[in-house]
Design an enzyme around this catalytic site. Structure first.
Site, PDB file in Angstrom:
ATOM      1  CB  SER A  45      -0.834   0.048   1.286  1.00 14.94           C
ATOM      2  OG  SER A  45      -1.702  -1.022   1.354  1.00 14.94           O
ATOM      3  CG  HIS A  48      -2.056  -0.552  -4.251  1.00 19.59           C
ATOM      4  ND1 HIS A  48      -2.340   0.755  -3.953  1.00 19.59           N
ATOM      5  CD2 HIS A  48      -2.459  -1.272  -3.171  1.00 19.59           C
ATOM      6  CE1 HIS A  48      -2.884   0.826  -2.746  1.00 19.59           C
ATOM      7  NE2 HIS A  48      -2.972  -0.383  -2.260  1.00 19.59           N
ATOM      8  CD  GLU A  99      -2.496   3.737  -6.444  1.00 15.77           C
ATOM      9  OE1 GLU A  99      -2.074   4.896  -6.565  1.00 15.77           O
ATOM     10  OE2 GLU A  99      -2.554   3.150  -5.356  1.00 15.77           O
ATOM     11  CG  ASN A 137      -3.333   3.651   0.522  1.00 17.54           C
ATOM     12  OD1 ASN A 137      -4.506   3.719   0.877  1.00 17.54           O
ATOM     13  ND2 ASN A 137      -2.766   2.525   0.152  1.00 17.54           N
TER      14      ASN A 137
HETATM   15  C1  LIG Z   1      -5.494   0.426   1.967  1.00 17.99           C
HETATM   16  C2  LIG Z   1      -5.139   0.337   0.529  1.00 17.99           C
HETATM   17  O1  LIG Z   1      -3.974   0.067   0.227  1.00 17.99           O
HETATM   18  C3  LIG Z   1      -6.074   0.632  -0.569  1.00 17.99           C
HETATM   19  C4  LIG Z   1      -7.519   0.336  -0.356  1.00 17.99           C
HETATM   20  O2  LIG Z   1      -7.994  -0.712  -0.685  1.00 17.99           O
HETATM   21  S1  LIG Z   1      -8.376   1.525   0.401  1.00 17.99           S
HETATM   22  C5  LIG Z   1      -9.998   0.845   0.554  1.00 17.99           C
HETATM   23  C6  LIG Z   1     -10.782   1.034  -0.710  1.00 17.99           C
HETATM   24  N1  LIG Z   1     -12.112   0.509  -0.503  1.00 17.99           N
HETATM   25  C7  LIG Z   1     -13.134   1.293  -0.156  1.00 17.99           C
HETATM   26  O3  LIG Z   1     -13.001   2.496  -0.022  1.00 17.99           O
HETATM   27  C8  LIG Z   1     -14.415   0.559   0.071  1.00 17.99           C
HETATM   28  C9  LIG Z   1     -15.502   1.467   0.547  1.00 17.99           C
HETATM   29  N2  LIG Z   1     -16.743   0.706   0.736  1.00 17.99           N
HETATM   30  C10 LIG Z   1     -17.552   0.350  -0.302  1.00 17.99           C
HETATM   31  O4  LIG Z   1     -17.297   0.670  -1.444  1.00 17.99           O
HETATM   32  C11 LIG Z   1     -18.778  -0.467   0.038  1.00 17.99           C
HETATM   33  O5  LIG Z   1     -19.069  -0.273   1.388  1.00 17.99           O
HETATM   34  C12 LIG Z   1     -18.608  -1.996  -0.276  1.00 17.99           C
HETATM   35  C13 LIG Z   1     -18.479  -2.197  -1.771  1.00 17.99           C
HETATM   36  C14 LIG Z   1     -17.412  -2.601   0.439  1.00 17.99           C
HETATM   37  C15 LIG Z   1     -19.828  -2.751   0.249  1.00 17.99           C
HETATM   38  O6  LIG Z   1     -20.959  -2.153  -0.297  1.00 17.99           O
HETATM   39  P1  LIG Z   1     -22.412  -2.303   0.362  1.00 17.99           P
HETATM   40  O7  LIG Z   1     -23.366  -1.694  -0.586  1.00 17.99           O
HETATM   41  O8  LIG Z   1     -22.361  -1.836   1.755  1.00 17.99           O
HETATM   42  O9  LIG Z   1     -22.564  -3.834   0.541  1.00 17.99           O
HETATM   43  P2  LIG Z   1     -23.226  -4.914  -0.379  1.00 17.99           P
HETATM   44  O10 LIG Z   1     -24.553  -4.476  -0.938  1.00 17.99           O
HETATM   45  O11 LIG Z   1     -23.201  -6.141   0.474  1.00 17.99           O
HETATM   46  O12 LIG Z   1     -22.164  -5.071  -1.537  1.00 17.99           O
HETATM   47  C16 LIG Z   1     -22.137  -4.279  -2.724  1.00 17.99           C
HETATM   48  C17 LIG Z   1     -21.701  -5.167  -3.848  1.00 17.99           C
HETATM   49  O13 LIG Z   1     -20.374  -5.662  -3.586  1.00 17.99           O
HETATM   50  C18 LIG Z   1     -20.381  -7.096  -3.583  1.00 17.99           C
HETATM   51  N3  LIG Z   1     -19.396  -7.529  -2.593  1.00 17.99           N
HETATM   52  C19 LIG Z   1     -19.122  -6.964  -1.398  1.00 17.99           C
HETATM   53  N4  LIG Z   1     -18.076  -7.569  -0.835  1.00 17.99           N
HETATM   54  C20 LIG Z   1     -17.665  -8.532  -1.696  1.00 17.99           C
HETATM   55  C21 LIG Z   1     -16.627  -9.479  -1.701  1.00 17.99           C
HETATM   56  N5  LIG Z   1     -15.738  -9.552  -0.699  1.00 17.99           N
HETATM   57  N6  LIG Z   1     -16.525 -10.319  -2.752  1.00 17.99           N
HETATM   58  C22 LIG Z   1     -17.376 -10.261  -3.781  1.00 17.99           C
HETATM   59  N7  LIG Z   1     -18.363  -9.347  -3.854  1.00 17.99           N
HETATM   60  C23 LIG Z   1     -18.504  -8.521  -2.817  1.00 17.99           C
HETATM   61  C24 LIG Z   1     -21.787  -7.472  -3.266  1.00 17.99           C
HETATM   62  O14 LIG Z   1     -22.092  -8.743  -3.779  1.00 17.99           O
HETATM   63  C25 LIG Z   1     -22.578  -6.397  -3.980  1.00 17.99           C
HETATM   64  O15 LIG Z   1     -22.675  -6.688  -5.364  1.00 17.99           O
HETATM   65  P3  LIG Z   1     -23.925  -6.142  -6.258  1.00 17.99           P
HETATM   66  O16 LIG Z   1     -23.934  -4.646  -6.094  1.00 17.99           O
HETATM   67  O17 LIG Z   1     -23.542  -6.582  -7.620  1.00 17.99           O
HETATM   68  O18 LIG Z   1     -25.135  -6.783  -5.734  1.00 17.99           O
HETATM   69  N1  LIG Z   2      -6.185  -4.146   3.773  1.00 20.10           N
HETATM   70  C1  LIG Z   2      -6.334  -3.401   2.713  1.00 20.10           C
HETATM   71  O1  LIG Z   2      -7.347  -2.716   2.561  1.00 20.10           O
HETATM   72  C2  LIG Z   2      -5.277  -3.351   1.674  1.00 20.10           C
HETATM   73  C3  LIG Z   2      -4.034  -3.890   1.906  1.00 20.10           C
HETATM   74  N2  LIG Z   2      -3.081  -3.844   0.928  1.00 20.10           N
HETATM   75  C4  LIG Z   2      -1.759  -4.417   1.157  1.00 20.10           C
HETATM   76  O2  LIG Z   2      -1.842  -5.809   0.944  1.00 20.10           O
HETATM   77  C5  LIG Z   2      -0.929  -6.488   1.800  1.00 20.10           C
HETATM   78  C6  LIG Z   2      -1.680  -7.493   2.643  1.00 20.10           C
HETATM   79  O3  LIG Z   2      -2.654  -6.808   3.413  1.00 20.10           O
HETATM   80  P1  LIG Z   2      -3.911  -7.559   4.052  1.00 20.10           P
HETATM   81  O4  LIG Z   2      -4.322  -8.687   3.186  1.00 20.10           O
HETATM   82  O5  LIG Z   2      -4.877  -6.513   4.425  1.00 20.10           O
HETATM   83  O6  LIG Z   2      -3.233  -8.130   5.393  1.00 20.10           O
HETATM   84  P2  LIG Z   2      -3.680  -9.357   6.293  1.00 20.10           P
HETATM   85  O7  LIG Z   2      -3.116  -9.105   7.639  1.00 20.10           O
HETATM   86  O8  LIG Z   2      -5.140  -9.617   6.127  1.00 20.10           O
HETATM   87  O9  LIG Z   2      -2.936 -10.586   5.585  1.00 20.10           O
HETATM   88  C7  LIG Z   2      -1.558 -10.740   5.503  1.00 20.10           C
HETATM   89  C8  LIG Z   2      -1.314 -12.217   5.341  1.00 20.10           C
HETATM   90  O10 LIG Z   2       0.072 -12.429   5.062  1.00 20.10           O
HETATM   91  C9  LIG Z   2       0.495 -13.517   5.866  1.00 20.10           C
HETATM   92  N3  LIG Z   2       1.949 -13.490   5.992  1.00 20.10           N
HETATM   93  C10 LIG Z   2       2.718 -12.792   6.872  1.00 20.10           C
HETATM   94  N4  LIG Z   2       4.027 -13.070   6.649  1.00 20.10           N
HETATM   95  C11 LIG Z   2       4.060 -13.939   5.612  1.00 20.10           C
HETATM   96  C12 LIG Z   2       5.116 -14.620   4.934  1.00 20.10           C
HETATM   97  N5  LIG Z   2       6.387 -14.433   5.276  1.00 20.10           N
HETATM   98  N6  LIG Z   2       4.804 -15.461   3.924  1.00 20.10           N
HETATM   99  C13 LIG Z   2       3.504 -15.660   3.564  1.00 20.10           C
HETATM  100  N7  LIG Z   2       2.473 -15.056   4.174  1.00 20.10           N
HETATM  101  C14 LIG Z   2       2.747 -14.212   5.188  1.00 20.10           C
HETATM  102  C15 LIG Z   2      -0.254 -13.317   7.165  1.00 20.10           C
HETATM  103  O11 LIG Z   2      -0.228 -14.471   7.949  1.00 20.10           O
HETATM  104  P3  LIG Z   2      -0.439 -14.324   9.563  1.00 20.10           P
HETATM  105  O12 LIG Z   2      -1.817 -13.783   9.747  1.00 20.10           O
HETATM  106  O13 LIG Z   2      -0.263 -15.736  10.033  1.00 20.10           O
HETATM  107  O14 LIG Z   2       0.633 -13.379  10.032  1.00 20.10           O
HETATM  108  C16 LIG Z   2      -1.638 -13.000   6.620  1.00 20.10           C
HETATM  109  O15 LIG Z   2      -2.344 -14.177   6.272  1.00 20.10           O
HETATM  110  C17 LIG Z   2      -0.216  -5.407   2.609  1.00 20.10           C
HETATM  111  O16 LIG Z   2       0.972  -5.063   1.946  1.00 20.10           O
HETATM  112  C18 LIG Z   2      -1.212  -4.257   2.559  1.00 20.10           C
HETATM  113  O17 LIG Z   2      -0.614  -3.001   2.720  1.00 20.10           O
HETATM  114  C19 LIG Z   2      -3.323  -3.302  -0.301  1.00 20.10           C
HETATM  115  C20 LIG Z   2      -4.560  -2.786  -0.602  1.00 20.10           C
HETATM  116  C21 LIG Z   2      -5.625  -2.736   0.388  1.00 20.10           C
END
Ligand SMILES: CC(=O)CC(=O)SCCNC(=O)CCNC(=O)[C@H](O)C(C)(C)COP(=O)(O)OP(=O)(O)OC[C@H]1O[C@@H](n2cnc3c(N)ncnc32)[C@H](O)[C@@H]1OP(=O)(O)O
Ligand SMILES: NC(=O)C1=CN([C@@H]2O[C@H](COP(=O)(O)OP(=O)(O)OC[C@H]3O[C@@H](n4cnc5c(N)ncnc54)[C@H](OP(=O)(O)O)[C@@H]3O)[C@@H](O)[C@H]2O)C=CC1
Length: 291
Positions: A119, A140, A152, A190
């Site tokens: 991320s 990403h 990304e 992010n």
């Molecule tokens: C941290 C990083 O590095 C980067 C990141 O990822 S940052 C995070 C980015 N993500 C966001 O910002 C998510 C924000 N949240 C949302 O967009 C919505 O809340 C959400 C899509 C997660 C859920 O939406 P919702 O309307 O509350 O729930 P829900 O109606 O159950 O789901 C919407 C749709 O997604 C689908 N869905 C939800 N979760 C799912 C999953 N894990 N797998 C498959 N489908 C899924 C549902 O089936 C539904 O599909 P339809 O619209 O086709 O029926």
């Molecule tokens: N969460 C998010 O919304 C997003 C996350 N990311 C990125 O994706 C990556 C994973 O995040 P996320 O899935 O949320 O994290 P989680 O904590 O859900 O999962 C990480 C997984 O990696 C496993 N793990 C740790 N060390 C090792 C290793 N050496 N070899 C194999 N597996 C290992 C962990 O096992 P254990 O639990 O046993 O430690 C766990 O199952 C991170 O780099 C994060 O920044 C990117 C986009 C969105």
């Protein structure tokens, strides 16, 4: 290069989502984690999420069965050696990611493309520790992977054009949309999203609002699908803090200072949904705010 098989390291929430979309798109998937429990949980989640897609007529039952048949799991990292593309999706800690690439390297085909779903961490720095910086990229995905349209693509300083074009074609085959970002801390999504989440935690820390009022305000007042604290719990508070630390260290600007309250939640092991407690407590029927 024509990618047919994909190795995924880390079967957490991102690893299982990435396996899900690649298998549905027809790729052979080999999913690796350090715990069998993690692999079993990932397979169960993929099954459940695909079933939801079947029930909503997004995919057929045959598509689901074929996709599940394309996913294999392993606890042995070296088994990923023969795959065409590796996507590292382990914990957001640079030392963990470096160790994975170092252990994997001796087993890889020379043409295998290495990627990280990080991320925030420098792609150039991760790539420089491998034997193939020109075949290394940031790949990403967004959470939840089966739903979010964006991927990304981040080129390190040494990434070659052929690698970039190969990944662009993969994103197209997944039916997703690519956005290119330069390799600076936390890239695009992010860089913008995480300071907003951190500011929401400051808003809570300073008592401007409580968990519910902050989330309701952003949902109803800014049309966000989830409130920022709900979203932080969904992403994982450890991941949010790790990203803020990369921004703070990498850009050396106090505006990225992680909120002490975020640090405290992580220190408590309250990491959000994945530990059943974060800004909300998820142990009961409905989530209950912790403040
Ligand atoms: C941290 C990083 O590095 C980067 C990141 O990822 S940052 C995070 C980015 N993500 C966001 O910002 C998510 C924000 N949240 C949302 O967009 C919505 O809340 C959400 C899509 C997660 C859920 O939406 P919702 O309307 O509350 O729930 P829900 O109606 O159950 O789901 C919407 C749709 O997604 C689908 N869905 C939800 N979760 C799912 C999953 N894990 N797998 C498959 N489908 C899924 C549902 O089936 C539904 O599909 P339809 O619209 O086709 O029926
Ligand atoms: N969460 C998010 O919304 C997003 C996350 N990311 C990125 O994706 C990556 C994973 O995040 P996320 O899935 O949320 O994290 P989680 O904590 O859900 O999962 C990480 C997984 O990696 C496993 N793990 C740790 N060390 C090792 C290793 N050496 N070899 C194999 N597996 C290992 C962990 O096992 P254990 O639990 O046993 O430690 C766990 O199952 C991170 O780099 C994060 O920044 C990117 C986009 C969105």
């Amino acid at each position: 290069m024509d990618i047919k098989s994909v190795g995924i390291v880390g079967a957490g929430q991102m690893g299982n989502g990435i396996a899900h979309v690649f298998a549905l798109a027809g790729y052979d998937v080999l999913l690796n984690d350090i715990s069998q429990e993690g692999l079993d949980k990932a397979l169960a989640l993929i099954d459940r999420n695909m079933e939801r897609q079947v029930s909503r007529d997004k995919i057929s039952a045959e598509d689901k069965a074929a996709a599940l048949g394309r996913i294999r799991t392993t606890l042995t990292l070296a088994d990923l050696g023969p795959t065409d593309l590796v996507i590292e999706a382990a914990t957001e800690r640079e030392t963990v990611k470096q160790a994975i690439f170092e252990d994997l390297q001796p087993h890889l085909k020379p043409e295998t493309i290495l990627t990280s779903n990080t991320s925030s961490i420098s792609i150039t720095r991760l790539a420089s520790r491998t034997d193939r910086p020109e075949k290394f990229m940031g790949f990403h995905f967004m959470n939840p992977v089966p739903v979010m349209q964006l991927v990304e693509l981040i080129r390190g300083i040494a990434t070659d054009t052929a690698t970039y074009e190969t990944l662009l074609a993969v994103v197209e085959r997944l039916g997703k949309t690519a956005a290119s970002a330069e390799d600076f801390p936390a890239f695009i999504v992010n860089r913008i999203l995480m300071p907003m989440i951190n500011e929401a935690v400051y808003t809570l820390y300073e008592g401007v609002g409580n968990v519910r009022s902050i989330d309701e305000s952003m949902k109803l007042g800014a049309n966000h699908p989830m409130g920022p604290l709900e979203l932080a719990d969904f992403i994982g508070l450890d991941t949010c803090l790790a990203i803020m630390n990369v921004l703070h260290d990498g850009l050396a600007d106090t505006k990225y200072r992680p909120c002490p309250l975020l640090v405290k939640y992580v220190e408590a092991g309250w990491l959000g949904r994945k530990t059943s407690r974060g800004f909300y407590d998820y142990r009961g029927e409905t989530p209950v705010p912790t403040r």
